[in-house]
Design an enzyme around this catalytic site. Structure first.
Site, PDB file in Angstrom:
ATOM      1  CG  LEU A 103      -1.989   1.285   1.043  1.00 27.28           C
ATOM      2  CD1 LEU A 103      -2.709   1.407   0.665  1.00 27.28           C
ATOM      3  CD2 LEU A 103      -2.510   1.220   2.607  1.00 27.28           C
ATOM      4  CE1 TYR A 104       2.561   3.273   6.061  1.00 28.34           C
ATOM      5  CE2 TYR A 104       1.125   2.115   5.170  1.00 28.34           C
ATOM      6  CZ  TYR A 104       1.959   2.304   5.496  1.00 28.34           C
ATOM      7  OH  TYR A 104       1.178   2.111   7.689  1.00 28.34           O
ATOM      8  N   GLY A 106       6.850   3.880   4.290  1.00 29.52           N
ATOM      9  CA  GLY A 106       6.997   4.831   4.933  1.00 29.52           C
ATOM     10  C   GLY A 106       7.608   6.167   4.751  1.00 29.52           C
ATOM     11  CE  LYS A 107       5.442  11.520   7.139  1.00 29.69           C
ATOM     12  NZ  LYS A 107       4.484  13.130   6.623  1.00 29.69           N
ATOM     13  CB  SER A 108      10.782   8.679   8.300  1.00 26.17           C
ATOM     14  OG  SER A 108       9.581   7.496   8.747  1.00 26.17           O
ATOM     15  CG  HIS A 192      -4.976  -3.112   1.347  1.00 21.38           C
ATOM     16  ND1 HIS A 192      -5.108  -4.904   1.295  1.00 21.38           N
ATOM     17  CD2 HIS A 192      -4.855  -2.664   1.978  1.00 21.38           C
ATOM     18  CE1 HIS A 192      -5.643  -3.736   2.885  1.00 21.38           C
ATOM     19  NE2 HIS A 192      -4.920  -3.043   2.927  1.00 21.38           N
ATOM     20  CE  LYS A 194      -0.815  -3.999   2.429  1.00 19.78           C
ATOM     21  NZ  LYS A 194      -1.241  -4.032   3.395  1.00 19.78           N
ATOM     22  CG  ASP A 199      17.220 -13.406  -6.555  1.00 20.16           C
ATOM     23  OD1 ASP A 199      17.058 -12.898  -7.511  1.00 20.16           O
ATOM     24  OD2 ASP A 199      18.623 -13.703  -6.002  1.00 20.16           O
TER      25      ASP A 199
END
Length: 532
Positions: A103-104, A106-108, A192, A194, A199
């Protein structure tokens, strides 16, 4: 930022990372199903493990593609830290490819990005492909976001080695997109899935790639050491990527642009959502169909040692017309089969961090003949939205209301002796040492067995939203391998360690009552076409 004024990029863009075509072949013999009738295993007594599994697998073979592997090829990870350390170790050891669908990011998450950079610098042949959601991945822009975090990877290693894609739902266009707030617009559909492939191995999970999922947000994580399974999910990742925006580094305040390459498999969902769905249907329906076996047969384990079937499931409802998704039919079949009297001594455990199962699933869970059944869900104090600002802060109470309704249905069906609801809590969100709960899945233990033979793992929350708006990828494991069954049992028991039984009386207490504001917010989302 998102380019919407031009239907396609003027200049034809070559796909940055060599994208294999979605490899499907003419219909073949089902080489991945359970042993055919007449084989020694299939001739076993109806009460044997194989005999009790046959009613599940016979129909599952008609629902979804599957692969036969040995149970030892499935590793069950149990903690966020174990997941994170395993993921980093696999990335460091990559030799050919890394593909991450989430989904994303984390920006950090600088450590994860550094791990990717070090591998790409040390191994010039490794290619990286990342697929995230466009709404979540650009939500904070022009402030730092997932997109601005990833764009420098393209700048350093070039589009031939690094490809960043962001999927945008075709359900959020026009006035909806213009006026629905960013923190709420995700209710109209997300990428959504995951899928964390390196490999010839892949981790399937419900976890995203951010610090809480690496430290104090409990989820589930299964590592499959199978080239066949990894190749299949790689094809799924690539197919959705070809229906997504391409991230490019830029000098804009946000640090990136989203463009729609001419090489994509469909027109932009923002320009022509109907044609987008027509084209995506043609691409994806073949990939997920059980009638067309994937062109992969790389598993080295001896045929007589393959004691586990892995059904590869996808819920891609917003991209398919008609909808031929496989996850909902598969879980529906499993639960319907459990309603048979021969499974009266079986048991199931179902978990969802956000407890809002689709009504059809709630009914099937309640109507199963199984006994000693358990539902695990997050306590409001372990819900990631606890005391969150804005409308999202109402969500923990919304899930309490939905749990109360489920227990009421259990009571009316006279199943209270067979179904127990447990709330998971480890501290209180916002306080030191607290964890949140995000695990989702299903385990089924057959009669006369002490450990599960069936387990469902993946991204789905099993909600109406999962089955109509989000893109989900899952795997249904059906096994006779005693070692794997033990690992599934250990996982199931581990998730119950921080739970307490919650009854209708508990939810009727004054402090658990749900206010009018929550009910009105739930109604507003429903009436405007979204879903929890």
């Amino acid at each position: 930022m998102l380019a919407r004024s031009v239907p396609r990029c003027f200049a034809k863009l070559r796909a940055p990372v060599s994208r294999p075509c979605i490899r499907v072949s003419r219909p073949q013999c089902r080489r991945f199903s359970m042993p055919a009738s007449g084989s020694p295993t299939a001739a076993s007594s109806p009460t044997s493990s194989a005999g009790m599994l046959a009613p599940f697998t016979n129909e599952l073979d008609r629902i979804a593609p599957s692969f036969r592997i040995n149970g030892s090829q499935v590793t069950v990870l149990q903690t966020p830290a174990e997941f994170y350390e395993t993921l980093k170790a696999k990335i460091r050891n990559a030799e050919r490819r890394i593909f991450l669908s989430t989904l994303y990011i984390g920006k950090s998450e600088k450590e994860l990005i550094t791990t990717l950079q070090e591998t790409l610098r040390a191994k010039p042949h490794v290619k990286l492909s990342i697929l995230t959601d466009a709404l979540r991945g650009t939500r904070e822009a022009p402030d730092p976001s997932c997109a601005s975090l990833l764009a420098p990877l393209i700048a350093e290693f070039g589009p031939d080695r690094v490809e960043i894609r962001m999927y945008h739902t075709p359900n959020l266009t026009g006035l909806r997109k213009k006026y629905i707030p960013k923190r709420v617009n995700e209710g109209w559909g997300l990428q959504h899935m995951k899928l964390y492939g390196i490999d010839d191995e892949i981790i399937l999970s419900g976890a995203n790639l951010s610090s809480d999922y690496f430290t104090n947000r409990q989820d589930r994580y299964h590592l499959f050491a199978s080239q066949d399974i990894t190749e299949y999910y790689s094809d799924l990742h690539n197919a959705v990527g070809s229906l997504s925006f391409l991230v490019k580094p830029s000098d804009s305040p946000s640090g990136f642009d989203l463009t729609w390459p001419e090489t994509n498999a469909a027109p932009s969902p923002l320009e022509d959502p109907k044609e987008f769905v027509v084209e995506s249907t043609g691409l994806l329906s073949r990939l997920i169909s059980p009638k067309t076996a994937p062109l992969t047969a790389h598993d080295k384990s001896p045929a007589d040692k393959r004691d586990t079937s892995v059904y590869v499931l996808a819920q891609l409802s917003q991209l398919l017309s008609p909808d031929t998704s496989t996850e909902l039919p598969a879980i529906t079949h499993v639960l319907q089969t459990l309603s048979s009297p021969q499974y009266a001594n079986s048991s199931w455990t179902f978990t969802a961090g956000y407890f809002n199962p689709a009504p059809s699933l709630s009914n099937l869970l309640i109507s199963a003949a199984s006994h000693n059944n358990t539902v695990i869900t997050a306590s409001p104090f372990a819900n990631g939205f606890y005391k969150s600002p804005g409308v999202s802060g109402l969500l923990p109470d919304a899930y309490v209301l939905l749990a109360r309704r489920f227990l009421r249905a259990v009571h009316h069906s006279k199943r209270e002796e067979s179904i127990t609801l447990r709330e998971w809590r480890k501290g209180t969100v916002g306080e030191p040492g607290a964890w949140t709960y995000h695990a989702k899945g299903l385990w089924v233990t057959l009669p006369e067995n002490k450990n599960p033979s069936i387990s469902l793992i993946g991204s789905s929350n099993y909600t109406k939203r999962s089955y109509s708006l989000d893109l989900e990828a899952n795997a249904l494991i059906v096994t006779e391998n005693e070692g794997l069954k033990q690992r599934l049992a250990d996982e199931q028991r581990s998730l119950q360690e921080n739970t307490t039984i919650t009854t209708r009386d508990d939810l009727a207490k004054t402090e658990r009552r749900v206010g009018l504001k929550v009910r009105l917010a739930m109604l507003a989302v429903k009436l405007s076409g979204g879903a929890l």
